[in-house]
Design a protein around this motif. Structure first.
Motif, short mmCIF file in Angstrom:
data_model
loop_
_atom_site.label_atom_id
_atom_site.label_comp_id
_atom_site.label_asym_id
_atom_site.label_seq_id
_atom_site.Cartn_x
_atom_site.Cartn_y
_atom_site.Cartn_z
N SER A 10 0.79 -1.14 -0.02
CA SER A 10 -0.01 0.15 -0.06
C SER A 10 0.81 1.15 -0.26
N MET A 11 0.90 2.08 -1.05
CA MET A 11 1.51 3.18 -0.98
C MET A 11 1.12 4.45 -0.34
N SER A 12 -0.39 4.50 -0.52
CA SER A 12 -1.08 5.82 0.02
C SER A 12 -2.00 5.46 1.21
N ASN A 14 -4.42 3.12 1.32
CA ASN A 14 -5.99 2.62 1.14
C ASN A 14 -6.17 1.01 1.27
N THR A 15 -4.90 0.27 0.39
CA THR A 15 -5.06 -1.07 0.79
C THR A 15 -4.60 -1.37 2.11
N THR A 58 -3.22 -1.28 -7.75
CA THR A 58 -2.65 -1.47 -9.06
C THR A 58 -1.80 -0.07 -9.50
N GLY A 62 -2.01 -1.23 -15.12
CA GLY A 62 -2.58 -2.51 -14.81
C GLY A 62 -1.49 -3.58 -14.21
N SER A 90 -7.32 -1.89 -3.34
CA SER A 90 -7.67 -0.34 -3.62
C SER A 90 -7.24 -0.20 -5.23
N GLY A 99 -8.24 -2.25 -10.92
CA GLY A 99 -7.66 -3.24 -9.94
C GLY A 99 -7.23 -4.54 -10.26
C1 LIG Z 1 1.02 5.98 -11.62
C2 LIG Z 1 -0.13 5.38 -11.28
C3 LIG Z 1 -0.75 4.40 -11.92
C4 LIG Z 1 -1.76 3.69 -11.49
N1 LIG Z 1 -2.48 2.54 -12.32
C5 LIG Z 1 -3.53 1.90 -12.04
C6 LIG Z 1 -4.20 1.02 -13.03
O1 LIG Z 1 -3.65 0.74 -13.74
N2 LIG Z 1 -5.32 0.49 -12.60
C7 LIG Z 1 -6.29 0.97 -11.25
O2 LIG Z 1 -7.13 0.36 -11.31
N3 LIG Z 1 -5.50 1.83 -10.27
C8 LIG Z 1 -4.38 2.58 -10.61
N4 LIG Z 1 -3.82 3.65 -10.05
C9 LIG Z 1 -4.47 3.75 -8.80
C10 LIG Z 1 -3.97 3.31 -7.42
O3 LIG Z 1 -4.22 1.92 -7.48
C11 LIG Z 1 -4.92 4.03 -6.34
O4 LIG Z 1 -4.46 5.17 -6.21
C12 LIG Z 1 -4.80 3.14 -5.13
O5 LIG Z 1 -5.95 3.62 -4.29
C13 LIG Z 1 -3.70 3.26 -4.21
O6 LIG Z 1 -3.92 2.45 -3.20
P1 LIG Z 1 -2.86 2.47 -1.95
O7 LIG Z 1 -3.53 3.64 -1.08
O8 LIG Z 1 -3.11 1.17 -1.16
O9 LIG Z 1 -1.43 2.67 -2.07
C14 LIG Z 1 -2.49 3.93 -10.37
C15 LIG Z 1 -2.10 5.17 -9.62
C16 LIG Z 1 -0.87 5.78 -9.81
C17 LIG Z 1 -0.53 6.74 -9.00
#
Ligand SMILES: Cc1cc2nc3c(=O)[nH]c(=O)nc-3n(C[C@H](O)[C@H](O)[C@H](O)COP(=O)(O)O)c2cc1C
Length: 150
Positions: A10-12, A14-15, A58, A62, A90, A99
């Motif tokens: 999880s980077m931000s 949510n997950t 994701t 993808g 998330s 996702g």
């Molecule tokens: C550069 C980048 C690429 C992403 N690519 C996808 C994607 O291909 N498909 C998708 O569903 N979400 C994509 N996301 C959205 C993230 O999955 C989403 O922001 C998620 O809430 C991050 O979860 P986290 O808070 O657990 O890190 C992308 C986000 C970023 C910043």
């Protein structure tokens, strides 16, 4: 030794929130799950558990999160016959492959012998209160599927 491990990226955050809500549901069933960031474990650790839950956002186009790549590659060297699994994450529906990391992990877990307990649970960005409650219920359902009750 716990029966269930939850491994997430999880980077931000949510997950991670999803992982914590699922963990709380498992606790309600009377099991203390092991909760680990994917950077603090490796694929071979999964074989020690009866139940495996993986969570990933994701990334890219993808793609799996970068920090999940080595773990994912190493899953080819393990066998999860007889183990149950579930995947969550998330994501953001403004991207083409919503996702997709969840689907990728589900396919791999099935390929190495795991049995799916619930369909991949994808949440749009930050989980709502209702979605966290659904995670709680998934955790409870998962623990129950392992034959453990409160
Ligand atoms: C550069 C980048 C690429 C992403 N690519 C996808 C994607 O291909 N498909 C998708 O569903 N979400 C994509 N996301 C959205 C993230 O999955 C989403 O922001 C998620 O809430 C991050 O979860 P986290 O808070 O657990 O890190 C992308 C986000 C970023 C910043």
């Amino acid at each position: 030794m716990s029966k269930i491990i939850i491994v997430y990226a999880s980077m931000s955050g949510n997950t991670e929130e999803l992982a914590e809500a699922i963990a709380a549901g498992i606790q309600e069933a009377g099991i203390e799950p092991v909760l680990k960031n994917v950077m603090d474990t490796n694929a071979s650790e999964l074989e020690k558990y009866e139940g495996v839950l993986l969570g990933a956002y994701t990334w890219g186009d993808g793609d799996l999160p970068d920090e999940f790549e080595d773990f994912y590659d190493d899953m080819d060297d393990i066998n999860l016959d007889g183990r149950k699994f579930g995947v969550f994450g998330s994501a953001d529906s403004s991207y083409t492959y919503f996702g997709k990391a969840v689907d990728t992990l589900e396919e791999k877990l099935a390929e190495i012998g795991g049995e799916k307990v619930f369909d991949g649970f994808k949440v749009e960005l930050n989980p709502s209160k209702d979605e966290k409650q659904q995670c709680h219920e998934l955790g409870l359902k998962f623990a129950t599927a392992l034959g453990v009750s409160a």
